[in-house]
Design a protein around this motif. Structure first.
Motif, PDB file in Angstrom:
ATOM      1  N   LYS A  48       0.833  -1.203   0.000  1.00  0.00           N
ATOM      2  CA  LYS A  48       0.000   0.000   0.000  1.00  0.00           C
ATOM      3  C   LYS A  48       0.868   1.255   0.000  1.00  0.00           C
ATOM      4  N   ALA A  49       2.004   1.192   0.671  1.00  0.00           N
ATOM      5  CA  ALA A  49       2.935   2.328   0.665  1.00  0.00           C
ATOM      6  C   ALA A  49       3.436   2.578  -0.754  1.00  0.00           C
ATOM      7  N   ARG A  50       3.779   1.496  -1.458  1.00  0.00           N
ATOM      8  CA  ARG A  50       4.235   1.642  -2.854  1.00  0.00           C
ATOM      9  C   ARG A  50       3.100   2.115  -3.751  1.00  0.00           C
ATOM     10  N   LEU A  51       1.877   1.684  -3.472  1.00  0.00           N
ATOM     11  CA  LEU A  51       0.713   2.105  -4.256  1.00  0.00           C
ATOM     12  C   LEU A  51       0.554   3.621  -4.202  1.00  0.00           C
ATOM     13  N   ILE A  52       0.800   4.210  -3.069  1.00  0.00           N
ATOM     14  CA  ILE A  52       0.675   5.665  -2.931  1.00  0.00           C
ATOM     15  C   ILE A  52       1.671   6.373  -3.850  1.00  0.00           C
ATOM     16  N   LEU A  90       3.139   9.747   3.472  1.00  0.00           N
ATOM     17  CA  LEU A  90       3.421   9.264   2.120  1.00  0.00           C
ATOM     18  C   LEU A  90       2.592  10.012   1.079  1.00  0.00           C
ATOM     19  N   ARG A  91       1.345  10.317   1.391  1.00  0.00           N
ATOM     20  CA  ARG A  91       0.503  11.069   0.458  1.00  0.00           C
ATOM     21  C   ARG A  91       1.052  12.477   0.254  1.00  0.00           C
ATOM     22  N   ASP A  92       1.490  13.126   1.337  1.00  0.00           N
ATOM     23  CA  ASP A  92       2.076  14.462   1.227  1.00  0.00           C
ATOM     24  C   ASP A  92       3.361  14.421   0.400  1.00  0.00           C
ATOM     25  N   LEU A  93       4.163  13.394   0.638  1.00  0.00           N
ATOM     26  CA  LEU A  93       5.393  13.227  -0.124  1.00  0.00           C
ATOM     27  C   LEU A  93       5.075  13.084  -1.613  1.00  0.00           C
TER      28      LEU A  93
END
Length: 126
Positions: A48-52, A90-93
């Protein structure tokens, strides 16, 4: 027939108004920003982190995976770690990286990954 003439006149006047706006030097509205990054359901996983990170470079997906691993390490040590905070980070990044060129984003991700890799990993997380 009169309706066609009225419609044609209206379209022509709107077109001229748009040209007039450009000709007078008025500011045009800014282009739309990048689309909002995905917001996967919690709990977070490495996938999910990579999906973002979406279609950003491999170095950015590697950074997202490393940030998830660090989050999981905090949990293994019994430290408080928020899944929602990780997702937001992660979304902000991603949002900020989308504003850069592909090369700039990749270089920034690589630099952040290298800096994080220098942080010692606690024994409990091996």
């Amino acid at each position: 027939m009169k309706l066609n003439i009225v419609a044609a006149t209206l379209v022509a006047s709107l077109s001229l108004a748009a040209c007039d706006q450009i000709a007078t030097g008025r500011d045009l509205p800014p282009p739309p920003g990048p689309p909002a990054p995905p917001s996967p359901d919690l709990p977070m996983t490495a996938a999910k982190a990579r999906l973002i990170m979406g279609n950003l470079s491999n170095s950015c997906r590697e950074l997202a995976t490393l940030k998830y691993d660090m989050h999981a390490c905090e949990l293994k040590q019994g430290n408080p770690a928020s899944e929602e905070a990780l997702r937001t980070e992660l979304r902000d990044l991603r949002w900020n990286l989308d504003k850069l060129t592909a090369d700039e984003a990749s270089a920034q991700c690589a630099a952040q990954t290298n800096a994080l890799r220098e942080t010692p990993k606690p024994r409990a997380c091996w």
